[in-house]
Design a protein around this motif. Structure first.
Motif, short mmCIF file in Angstrom:
data_model
loop_
_atom_site.label_atom_id
_atom_site.label_comp_id
_atom_site.label_asym_id
_atom_site.label_seq_id
_atom_site.Cartn_x
_atom_site.Cartn_y
_atom_site.Cartn_z
N THR A 45 74.02 -17.23 92.72
CA THR A 45 74.41 -18.51 92.27
C THR A 45 72.51 -18.92 91.64
OG1 THR A 45 76.16 -19.79 92.60
CG2 THR A 45 74.15 -20.98 91.38
N LEU A 46 72.32 -18.66 92.52
CA LEU A 46 70.50 -18.50 92.79
C LEU A 46 69.47 -17.71 91.73
CD1 LEU A 46 69.87 -19.55 96.05
CD2 LEU A 46 69.87 -21.00 94.43
N LYS A 47 70.49 -16.01 91.93
CA LYS A 47 69.97 -14.45 91.01
C LYS A 47 69.36 -14.92 89.78
CE LYS A 47 71.70 -11.19 94.60
NZ LYS A 47 72.80 -9.97 94.62
N PHE A 52 64.58 -14.32 94.04
CA PHE A 52 64.88 -13.25 94.63
C PHE A 52 63.97 -12.38 94.25
CE2 PHE A 52 68.91 -15.43 95.95
CZ PHE A 52 67.79 -16.12 97.27
N GLU A 53 63.24 -11.12 95.17
CA GLU A 53 62.33 -10.57 94.65
C GLU A 53 63.26 -9.14 94.82
OE1 GLU A 53 57.95 -9.50 96.21
OE2 GLU A 53 59.59 -9.11 98.39
N GLU A 54 62.58 -8.59 93.73
CA GLU A 54 63.40 -6.86 93.73
C GLU A 54 63.25 -6.11 94.95
OE1 GLU A 54 66.69 -6.70 92.16
OE2 GLU A 54 66.52 -8.78 90.63
N GLU A 55 63.97 -4.96 95.40
CA GLU A 55 63.71 -3.93 96.32
C GLU A 55 62.08 -3.51 95.95
OE1 GLU A 55 63.78 -1.90 99.37
OE2 GLU A 55 64.38 -3.25 99.42
N GLU A 56 62.18 -3.31 94.63
CA GLU A 56 60.87 -2.33 93.95
C GLU A 56 60.12 -3.29 94.63
OE1 GLU A 56 59.43 -0.43 89.84
OE2 GLU A 56 61.98 -1.34 90.32
N GLU A 57 60.02 -4.72 93.75
CA GLU A 57 58.87 -5.48 94.14
C GLU A 57 58.20 -5.41 95.66
OE1 GLU A 57 56.76 -9.72 92.99
OE2 GLU A 57 58.50 -8.86 92.06
N LEU A 58 59.40 -5.84 96.11
CA LEU A 58 59.48 -5.42 98.29
C LEU A 58 58.68 -4.07 98.48
CD1 LEU A 58 59.85 -7.02 101.03
CD2 LEU A 58 61.91 -5.56 100.66
N GLN A 59 59.00 -2.65 98.28
CA GLN A 59 58.84 -1.96 98.33
C GLN A 59 56.33 -1.77 98.38
OE1 GLN A 59 59.64 0.41 100.11
NE2 GLN A 59 61.31 -0.99 100.50
N ARG A 60 56.67 -2.25 96.63
CA ARG A 60 55.36 -2.32 96.04
C ARG A 60 54.18 -2.80 96.67
NH1 ARG A 60 52.56 -4.83 91.28
NH2 ARG A 60 54.59 -5.89 91.42
N ARG A 61 54.95 -3.76 97.37
CA ARG A 61 53.66 -4.81 98.23
C ARG A 61 53.88 -4.06 99.85
NH1 ARG A 61 54.15 -10.62 97.83
NH2 ARG A 61 55.30 -11.18 95.86
N THR A 224 67.77 -17.71 102.60
CA THR A 224 68.50 -18.34 101.92
C THR A 224 68.29 -19.78 101.77
OG1 THR A 224 70.31 -16.44 101.76
CG2 THR A 224 70.68 -18.52 100.98
N SER A 225 68.17 -20.38 103.34
CA SER A 225 68.49 -21.84 103.30
C SER A 225 67.00 -22.26 102.71
CB SER A 225 67.92 -22.32 104.60
OG SER A 225 69.56 -21.70 105.38
N PHE A 226 65.80 -21.10 102.58
CA PHE A 226 64.29 -21.75 102.47
C PHE A 226 64.46 -21.04 100.71
CE2 PHE A 226 60.02 -19.74 101.03
CZ PHE A 226 58.88 -20.78 102.00
N VAL A 227 64.85 -20.45 100.26
CA VAL A 227 65.14 -20.65 99.26
C VAL A 227 65.93 -21.68 98.22
CG1 VAL A 227 66.08 -18.91 97.15
CG2 VAL A 227 64.70 -18.23 98.72
N LEU A 228 66.65 -22.23 98.66
CA LEU A 228 67.71 -23.00 98.22
C LEU A 228 66.58 -24.22 98.47
CD1 LEU A 228 70.29 -24.72 97.52
CD2 LEU A 228 71.15 -24.92 99.39
N LYS A 229 65.85 -24.34 99.04
CA LYS A 229 64.98 -25.68 99.41
C LYS A 229 64.56 -26.07 98.24
CE LYS A 229 62.02 -27.84 102.29
NZ LYS A 229 61.32 -28.29 103.76
#
Length: 238
Positions: A45-47, A52-61, A224-229
């Motif tokens: 539902t949140l997506k 949420f960060e995509e895997e591509e952006e995570l790898q770029r970080r 997940t709890s953090f993102v929901l908040k």
């Protein structure tokens, strides 16, 4: 306070189970299958809202932090050479970028900045950080919006590195070299440091930076709890 448990028909007493914090957990039971299904539905539902960060952006970080870490090591080596340190020290002088805050905990959202700490040995001054390292950053094509806030309560260099915003603090430790396995939780590292270095180290030394990662059995539930908040907070402000 929990009481020892005595099994029926036995004089053997079991010690209370250890827990962290002021109060014991409400329940130690594992989630039911329905709980896992509902959690996954919540994530789906949140997506669409892009939290949420995509895997591509995570790898770029990760790649950007690697580049920044290499720049720090290169800069500290140059400073060491300019101050005529022995070659044996220069070869092992080290230097390191640590991360803290939401990125360190793995609960950062899409597009969030990264809080970083540059740790240097004793012969590298804060003035070096805000002059020669600042100039070195200016030469990098990926670096934009570079600015130094030297007079802040916690002095910081702010920049955008290849589209990722980063705040870099600085701490000089009373060590000749900075090893890769340095543990910043060691209280002895605080000896003889100026107050600005201690403030810069506070982000890394906060209990949450280590305890959350160490004691959570499933960090994804925490995320997940953090993102929901955060999502609820956004809805309430609209």
């Amino acid at each position: 306070m929990p009481f020892p448990v005595t099994t029926q028909g036995s004089q053997q007493t079991q010690p209370p189970q250890k827990h962290y914090g002021i109060t014991s957990p409400i329940s130690l039971a594992a989630p039911k299958e329905t709980d896992c299904v509902l959690t996954q539905k919540l994530i789906e539902t949140l997506k669409p809202f892009g939290v949420f960060e995509e895997e591509e952006e995570l790898q770029r970080r990760i790649l950007i932090l690697g580049k920044l870490n290499n720049l720090v090591k290169e800069w500290i080596r140059e400073i060491s050479e300019s101050k005529n340190l022995p070659q044996s020290v220069i070869e092992n002088v080290g230097g390191k970028i640590f991360t803290f805050g939401s990125y360190r905990l793995g609960v950062h959202t899409k597009g969030a900045d990264i809080d970083a700490l540059c740790v240097a040995p004793r012969h590298v001054d804060r003035s070096d950080f805000f002059t020669s390292f600042y100039d070195k950053l200016k030469l990098q094509e990926e670096v934009k919006d570079l600015r130094a806030v030297e007079e802040a309560f916690v002095p910081v260099i702010k920049l955008c590195f290849d589209g990722i915003e980063i705040d870099i603090l600085f701490a000089r430790l009373a060590l000749q070299t900075i090893p890769e396995d340095l543990d910043l939780r060691d209280d002895s590292l605080l000896k003889n440091l100026d107050i600005r270095c201690i403030r810069s180290l506070n982000g890394m030394r906060k209990p949450t930076s280590f305890c959350v990662l160490q004691f959570l059995s499933d960090i994804s539930c925490f995320y997940t709890s953090f993102v929901l908040k955060l999502f609820i907070a956004i809805l309430l402000t609209q």
